[in-house]
Scaffold this motif. Structure first.
Motif, short mmCIF file in Angstrom:
data_model
loop_
_atom_site.label_atom_id
_atom_site.label_comp_id
_atom_site.label_asym_id
_atom_site.label_seq_id
_atom_site.Cartn_x
_atom_site.Cartn_y
_atom_site.Cartn_z
N HIS A 158 0.71 -1.59 0.46
CA HIS A 158 -0.17 -0.33 0.42
C HIS A 158 0.43 1.44 -0.05
O HIS A 158 0.37 2.65 0.28
CB HIS A 158 -1.06 0.45 1.24
N VAL A 210 2.61 2.53 2.35
CA VAL A 210 3.21 2.73 4.11
C VAL A 210 4.37 2.97 4.53
O VAL A 210 4.82 2.07 4.42
CB VAL A 210 1.75 2.56 4.78
N PHE A 267 -1.40 14.82 3.92
CA PHE A 267 -2.27 13.20 3.02
C PHE A 267 -3.13 13.93 2.88
O PHE A 267 -4.06 14.76 3.15
CB PHE A 267 -2.70 12.60 4.63
N GLU A 302 -5.77 11.80 1.16
CA GLU A 302 -6.90 10.71 1.20
C GLU A 302 -8.38 11.12 2.07
O GLU A 302 -8.32 11.69 3.18
CB GLU A 302 -6.59 8.66 0.63
N GLU A 326 -9.49 8.49 3.67
CA GLU A 326 -9.25 7.37 4.73
C GLU A 326 -7.83 6.37 4.57
O GLU A 326 -7.65 6.20 2.87
CB GLU A 326 -10.08 7.08 5.13
N GLY A 327 -7.37 6.30 5.41
CA GLY A 327 -6.03 4.89 4.94
C GLY A 327 -5.06 5.42 6.28
O GLY A 327 -4.99 5.96 7.31
N VAL A 328 -4.25 4.29 5.67
CA VAL A 328 -2.86 5.00 6.54
C VAL A 328 -2.22 5.63 6.80
O VAL A 328 -1.48 5.68 5.18
CB VAL A 328 -2.57 2.96 6.73
N ALA A 353 -3.02 6.44 11.62
CA ALA A 353 -4.36 6.42 10.35
C ALA A 353 -5.50 7.36 9.92
O ALA A 353 -5.25 8.12 11.38
CB ALA A 353 -5.36 5.41 10.67
N ASP A 411 -9.61 7.72 9.20
CA ASP A 411 -11.27 7.51 9.27
C ASP A 411 -11.89 8.17 8.72
O ASP A 411 -12.22 9.47 9.17
CB ASP A 411 -11.20 6.56 10.47
N TRP A 422 -10.92 -1.44 11.36
CA TRP A 422 -9.75 -1.50 10.46
C TRP A 422 -8.87 -3.18 11.43
O TRP A 422 -7.83 -3.45 10.14
CB TRP A 422 -9.27 -0.43 11.42
N ARG A 438 -8.89 -4.56 7.98
CA ARG A 438 -8.20 -3.82 6.47
C ARG A 438 -7.16 -4.52 7.56
O ARG A 438 -6.29 -4.54 5.88
CB ARG A 438 -9.03 -2.76 6.83
#
Length: 537
Positions: A78, A80, A102, A104, A106-108, A152, A154, A228, A231
């Motif tokens: 991913h 990360v 960042f 996005e 959501e994401g790490v 992360a 959310d 999570w 995921r």
């Protein structure tokens, strides 16, 4: 808004608060598998669930290796960053830098590795007392192991982190912020707001805002964790989870915040500093009982104290009860923040499991409100002291020195009694009117009170703000402050002070004994202390 010692806390909070937010702030949660918190459970996991002949740390090492490999593979897949967090570095500062870049929903953000102490299970060799044969034994131990911080974002909760211990039983910690959850929900609903660090400065729909805060419950928090866990790499297989080895959640720390935004930040700061000065005794057991609604005895653990800590130029007030603390400070120069941090739910006879959040919420928010109630009461008493001093002590008013109006002076009491007579006269009163009513109260003939002496008394009353001259005349009227002061001073003197003293002085008739015995005991105790002090000298 102009704040001075004559402005009460109650008035400020009633008339100058533009927004009030009552919300969960930071929550730090323990994520653990209940069946694997004791050695007997660990043995059962390997022998009865996985079918191993012997439970040992060799079997744990295989799970650890696979889990770490899965985390590293997740980071590569991913894109990360996987970084090592240096000892002593503020992890929140690192996260803020990644969050700023960042883009996005959501994401790490990154996965950080740090060595920290953790409670784990290991194998210990023991010998059978009869045969002398060695055998492995599972014991609990505290060691330094790698912890993996997964920071992360959310879509519903905003920034959070999940920290996994890399060794068996792979306990984790979940940290989230209720104010970040609030901001995300307001944005989803299209409600305009202005942020104040991890709070709000303004909101277009305060009612909806508070409803969102109230809706942050145990089910939503648990949903964040499950989402999570599904995921991210998981140390336990689907077969393990189906057999009951699933993560549960308990509360390690919960912060319950009340933010009150003031319309004038500078005035709010002055008010808060005044409140701090007048509430340095909040940590006393008697005050703590009021704030937390808990009985405090000699056996109650913990230190009872009030601390005022200044970081830079921003003061903060701390009140402790067992492992719980209330912190109050002026946030970002714009709002009064009162927050109760509960570090042990057992302090309030409440369980630690996440489903106890409603009961814990009630305790935290009630403590915030009670602290403000106690402060309002104490600060209002300070205002009374100022008002009393302004009348009973000499003052300098517009460059003019005015003598005091002593509370117990018979002439002052007589003057105030006369003022009450004129409260309903719209045309006011003159020097002669006062002389005619004042003389009988002093046992004198009106002719014995000269106009010059009355002019001196009227000047004192005027410069102390009790009366005001009617423009263009030699007449006076009673001010609102004057009416209240005159009524209060005369009634306290006549109905409380004189009767109360009559009950405690030695010359009191024998039938009046309600208070006198207690004062007699006090006198004896004082005499004994003085005698001991003389002997010591």
């Amino acid at each position: 808004m102009s704040v001075s010692q004559s402005t009460s806390v109650a008035t400020i909070l009633r008339e100058h608060v533009t927004l009030e937010v009552e919300s969960i702030d930071r929550m730090y949660l323990n994520v653990y598998v209940p069946l694997l918190q004791r050695a007997v459970g660990v043995v059962s996991f390997f022998r009865h669930h996985r079918g191993a002949s012997v439970a040992s740390s060799v079997l744990m090492a295989a799970i650890t290796t696979a889990f770490i490999a899965a985390l590293e593979q997740f980071a590569r897949t991913h894109g990360v960053p996987l970084i090592t967090l240096p000892k002593g570095q503020r992890k929140d500062a690192v996260a803020a830098a990644y969050l700023a870049q960042f883009q996005e929903a959501e994401g790490v953000l990154f996965i950080g590795k740090a060595q920290e102490k953790a409670t784990v299970f290991r194998t210990e060799k023991r010998c059978h007392p009869q045969t002398g044969q060695a055998y492995p034994w599972i014991v609990s131990s505290t060691v330094v192991v790698n912890q993996y911080y997964i920071y992360a974002v959310d879509a519903d909760f905003g920034p959070f982190f999940l920290k996994f211990c890399s060794y068996f039983p792979y306990n984790a910690k979940l940290c989230l912020n209720g104010h970040e959850y609030l901001k995300r929900q307001l944005s989803k609903d299209g409600i305009a707001f202005e942020a104040l660090d991890n709070g709000l400065l303004s909101c277009a729909d305060p009612a909806r805002m508070q409803a969102i805060c109230a809706g942050l419950d145990a089910a939503r928090i648990d949903g964040l964790l499950r989402k999570w866990l599904a995921r991210l790499p998981h140390p336990f297989t689907p077969e393990d989870r189906a057999a009951g080895y699933r993560y549960d959640v308990s509360i390690l720390q919960a912060e319950f915040a009340l933010t009150q935004v003031l319309d004038r930040p500078v005035s709010g700061r002055l008010l808060f500093e005044e409140v701090i000065r007048e509430n340095l005794d909040l940590g006393r057991p008697t005050q703590v009982q009021l704030i937390f609604d808990r009985r405090v005895t000699k056996r109650t653990p913990g230190r009872f104290r009030t601390r005022v800590i200044t970081q830079g130029v921003v003061p903060a007030l701390y009140v402790d009860y067992k492992a719980t603390r209330i912190k109050q400070y002026h946030k970002e120069g714009r709002a009064l923040r009162t927050e109760t941090t509960i570090n042990n739910t057992r302090d309030f006879a409440i369980g630690k499991r996440l489903h106890n959040l409603p009961a814990l919420r009630a305790v935290g928010f009630a403590a915030n409100r009670r602290l403000l109630d106690v402060q309002q009461l104490s600060h209002d008493c300070l205002i009374g002291v100022d008002a009393f001093s302004q009348v009973t002590r000499p003052q300098i008013v517009h460059g003019q020195r005015v003598s005091a109006l002593p509370f117990a002076d018979p002439r002052v009491q007589a003057l105030l009694s006369v003022l009450v007579l004129y409260c309903l006269l719209p045309q006011g009163f003159a020097n002669k009117d006062v002389r005619e009513h004042l003389a009988p109260l002093l046992g004198l003939d009106p002719s014995h009170l000269t106009p010059g002496r009355m002019t001196y008394d009227l000047r004192r009353l005027r410069l102390h703000g009790l009366i005001a001259r009617v423009p263009g005349t030699h007449r006076y009227r009673l001010t609102p402050t004057g009416l209240r002061t005159a009524l209060f001073f005369t009634r306290v003197y006549a109905r409380i002070l004189r009767p109360g003293l009559a009950r405690i002085v030695p010359a009191t008739p024998c039938g009046d004994v309600a208070l006198r015995p207690y004062f007699a005991k006090l006198e004896v105790a004082i005499d004994q202390w003085v005698a001991q002090a003389k002997l010591a000298a």
